[in-house]
Write an enzyme that holds these catalytic residues in place. Structure first.
Site, PDB file in Angstrom:
ATOM      1  N   ASP A 271      32.417  33.764  39.409  1.00  0.00           N
ATOM      2  CA  ASP A 271      32.545  34.846  38.440  1.00  0.00           C
ATOM      3  C   ASP A 271      33.657  35.774  38.953  1.00  0.00           C
ATOM      4  O   ASP A 271      34.185  35.599  40.055  1.00  0.00           O
ATOM      5  CB  ASP A 271      31.227  35.590  38.240  1.00  0.00           C
ATOM      6  CG  ASP A 271      31.219  36.351  36.908  1.00  0.00           C
ATOM      7  OD1 ASP A 271      32.318  36.558  36.324  1.00  0.00           O
ATOM      8  OD2 ASP A 271      30.144  36.748  36.438  1.00  0.00           O
TER       9      ASP A 271
HETATM   10  C1  NOJ Z   1      32.516  38.780  34.427  1.00  0.00           C
HETATM   11  C2  NOJ Z   1      31.359  38.231  33.664  1.00  0.00           C
HETATM   12  O1  NOJ Z   1      30.185  38.284  34.434  1.00  0.00           O
HETATM   13  C3  NOJ Z   1      31.567  36.804  33.189  1.00  0.00           C
HETATM   14  O2  NOJ Z   1      30.518  36.452  32.329  1.00  0.00           O
HETATM   15  C4  NOJ Z   1      32.886  36.660  32.525  1.00  0.00           C
HETATM   16  O3  NOJ Z   1      33.046  35.350  32.058  1.00  0.00           O
HETATM   17  C5  NOJ Z   1      33.968  37.037  33.511  1.00  0.00           C
HETATM   18  N1  NOJ Z   1      33.794  38.424  33.903  1.00  0.00           N
HETATM   19  C6  NOJ Z   1      35.363  36.834  32.951  1.00  0.00           C
HETATM   20  O4  NOJ Z   1      35.663  37.818  32.038  1.00  0.00           O
END
Ligand code: NOJ
Length: 736
Positions: A271
């Site tokens: 993530d």
């Molecule tokens: C953080 C989020 O937790 C995740 O779900 C997302 O895909 C990413 N950022 C990318 O934006």
């Protein structure tokens, strides 16, 4: 070199080593160390484009996020393919979470449809729109089980049940990825967030989780496994640490379970910053150690932290990370790019007519918003009939941005059909529509317009109040400690309820709110979640009787925050969870401690939720009868056939979601009282009845037993067929 790779790609079929693996090995053997590390690096494309271009040219990027201009994407791609050392195309990614341009209901709302086919179709439409703008990798579906509506990201997943979440996640995977990933209209899906992210303590986003292995295997893993079985091309590791191990650096999770046990051969992406996140977690002393832990755990791509870019060379040179570990991560990324057909067609889909906001896509979005809407109460006022004048009010009646919900990066609010617009469009000629929003937005405290509201309400035959949450109240990093309506919304409803006119309350929100009082004072209640672009039309169609509601709650609605966590598939306990009615007046003064019995309930709140999982009314009524099982004893590898008759007893056509639950009294470990194992939507005309059949593969009943193996245990089971999780027709069967 890039010419060499192109040459290999062209010639491999001629030499008979055209298989995916051979192509990957041929490519890998020609890549420099820096080319390889570049493939493992993903960055946000918003920002300095000159710098981005330079990095692409130098071969330092494998994937770029968050650019949706196809012309710019093609320009960047051309640099990657024609000017970077290895000539490997970039993979463009985006959070395409519930719709792209056409915004669908939030996933929690989609889950209320219990409609895999429609969810898949809508996801396919989303892929068509997103690929038109050059996106080939979507960071969705999210399938985090959420038992706590305080958590803002409950909006983004499919609720509390692993079976429903897994089925719908698989539907989204099929929709996004289509029949073939290499179809230019397909995008790779990403099952996220692996794992346990929704179990954050107290619903506080990003917080610690403590989920023991048995609970992981029984509740939190299954949706991911189902997505992997549906062919999901990638998985995103979660931010949280579970039992001390941050997911992005957890080798047991990402390698032993995901790849070893489940055979996943796709890409694991971290993530956002979660590789470097090991440092603030306190699980690595610095970025270098974090990079080492994460790459060896099995995280292939580093989203945005650049830790791999900075440290992998020295880690490999010092012998701290074997080269083979890096090669394996690169292979997986090349494989994904190959499966997407990027080597053959690196550029954005060239289309002549725009698929964005097409009629078909809007119609499907409207159908999904209709099916997502749950009728929670109806004293008979809905659908409206014989009304001449209605009052439409509330901050959500015309909130084109808010009704789109969280994660709508690309939706255009000027396209939103709000309830007031839709009601005017559909019924404006026959019905006089008075409109007074009364509150400008959800948190608005000002009661300045309440006097006018009262006088308009008195002139109307019916009042339609649209209340709920602003978009900004839910989603990532938007947890709440209080789930009551905000601002002066409850006061507004109290005022309206006192006007002597039937009150229909429609909630639009990203989560279950605590709405006991609001339900009590309303004559009818609809829960529409954040319903997306077409939500207003869907709700208007239901209110006006053009469609009958069929949504069912994918999550338990607590009466108050103090009851959380509350979910239907809770365990059997040694002491009952009922007894007290939650009325403080029932409690005697100065009596012996045991006077209230020994039950697992609160003294001040009833033991039941406000609405159970699976609950939702219709404009007609259904009965279930004649439950029959094909066998009373089934082998562990067998299939049980279950038949039941569903009858529409009312005067309107309607759709029921018939739900099949299985539970058992005793096992080698304590088990949930029941678990959803099947569901079916059935549409019936008035008085029509139909026999429906479920096939229950007994291996669906496997759970993690006392020996920590996931297997079906022999013994006796109770099967319940119902129209919600509370009750229904019951039969027993045994597994041998
Ligand atoms: C953080 C989020 O937790 C995740 O779900 C997302 O895909 C990413 N950022 C990318 O934006």
């Amino acid at each position: 070199m890039k010419r060499f790779i192109a040459f290999i790609l062209l010639l491999t079929p001629l030499f008979g080593f055209g298989g995916e693996d051979e192509r990957i090995e041929a490519m890998l053997s020609k890549m420099s160390f820096d080319d390889k590390i570049g493939q493992l690096n993903q960055v946000d494309g918003r920002g300095d484009i000159g710098q981005l271009e330079a990095e692409i040219r130098a071969g330092r990027l494998g994937s770029v996020m968050n650019i949706v201009d196809p012309k710019l994407l093609d320009r960047l791609q051309r640099i990657a393919v024609e000017e970077s050392p290895a000539g490997i195309p970039l993979l463009f990614a985006r959070d395409v979470v519930h719709g792209f341009k056409t915004v669908l209901p939030i996933p929690l709302g989609q889950a209320a449809s219990f409609d895999e086919e429609l969810v898949e179709r809508a996801a396919r439409n989303t892929a068509v729109e997103a690929t038109e703008c050059g996106i080939r990798w979507a960071f969705a579906p999210m399938m985090d089980i959420a038992r706590d509506p305080r958590w803002g990201r409950i909006a983004e997943g499919f609720g509390e049940d692993p079976f429903l979440a897994g089925r719908l996640a698989a539907a989204v995977v099929r929709g996004y990825q289509g029949d073939s990933l290499s179809d230019p209209k397909s995008m790779a899906a990403c099952a996220k967030h692996f794992v346990g992210y929704g179990a954050a303590e107290g619903g506080r986003d990003y917080n610690t989780t403590y989920i023991p292995e048995r609970l992981l295997r029984d509740i939190y893993f299954p949706p991911f496994r189902m997505a992997v079985e549906a062919g999901c091309a990638s998985v995103m590791s979660s931010f949280n640490d579970n039992d001390g191990l941050p997911a992005t650096g957890n080798r047991w999770l990402l390698t032993d379970v995901l790849r070893g046990e489940w055979g996943f051969d796709g890409v694991v992406v971290s993530d956002w910053g979660s590789v470097a996140g090991l440092v603030p977690h306190g699980a690595a002393a610095d970025n270098r150690e974090a990079a080492k832990r994460c790459i060896t755990a099995g995280t292939d791509m580093d989203m945005s932290s650049r830790s791999y870019l900075r440290h992998l060379r020295s880690l490999v040179e010092n012998g701290e990370v074997p080269m083979e570990v890096v090669d394996e991560a690169v292979r997986r990324i090349l494989r994904l790019k190959m499966r997407l057909g990027l080597f053959e067609h690196p550029y954005a889909r060239q289309v002549t007519t725009s698929d964005l906001y097409s009629e078909k896509i809007l119609d499907d979005a409207c159908a999904l918003a209709r099916e997502a809407t749950v009728l929670l109460k109806n004293d008979g006022v809905l659908p409206l009939s014989n009304v001449r004048r209605i009052l439409v009010t509330g901050p959500m009646a015309d909130a084109p941005y808010d009704q789109l919900g969280t994660w709508t990066l690309d939706g255009d609010k000027t396209r939103t059909l709000t309830p007031i617009r839709a009601l005017r469009e559909i019924a404006g000629k026959e019905i006089e529509i008075l409109y007074e929003p009364a509150l400008a937005y959800g948190r608005d405290q000002s009661t300045a317009r309440f006097g006018r509201l009262r006088s308009l309400a008195r002139k109307a035959d019916v009042v339609l109040a649209f209340v709920g949450e602003e978009q900004i109240m839910s989603g990532e990093a938007h947890s709440l400690a209080d789930l009551n309506l905000q601002g002066a919304q409850r006061e507004m409803l109290e005022l309206l309820a006192g006007c002597g006119r039937p009150l229909v309350t429609v909630f639009m929100a990203g989560r279950p709110l605590t709405i006991e009082r609001e339900t009590e004072i309303s004559d009818a209640v609809l829960y529409a979640w954040h319903p997306g672009t077409m939500g207003g039309r869907a709700i208007a169609q239901i209110i006006l009787g053009e469609a009958s509601p069929s949504g069912k709650l994918p999550v338990t609605f607590p009466r108050c925050v103090g009851q959380i966590p509350m979910y239907y598939n809770h365990k059997h306990t040694s002491h009952r969870a009922d007894g007290s009615e939650g009325n403080l007046d029932d409690i005697p003064r100065e009596a012996v401690q045991s006077v209230m019995g020994h039950t697992s309930s609160y003294l001040d709140v009833p033991p039941t939720p406000l609405f159970p999982f699976g609950f939702g009314l219709s404009y007609t009524t259904f009965t279930l009868s004649e439950l029959q099982l094909s066998d009373t004893t089934v082998p562990a590898n067998g299939v049980l056939k279950v038949r039941v008759t569903v009858e529409n007893r009312g005067k309107r056509e309607g759709t029921e979601v018939v739900q099949l639950y299985v539970g058992r009294k005793s096992a080698s470990v304590t088990r949930p009282i029941k678990e959803l194992k099947g569901f079916r939507r059935v549409t019936l005309s008035p008085s029509e009845s139909r026999i429906i059949e479920f096939e229950l593969p007994i291996d669906e009943l496997a759970f993690c037993g006392a020996d920590r193996r996931t297997a079906v245990e022999p013994g006796s089971y109770v099967l319940t067929i119902g129209t919600d999780s509370r009750d229904g027709l019951k039969e027993h069967f045994s597994v041998k």
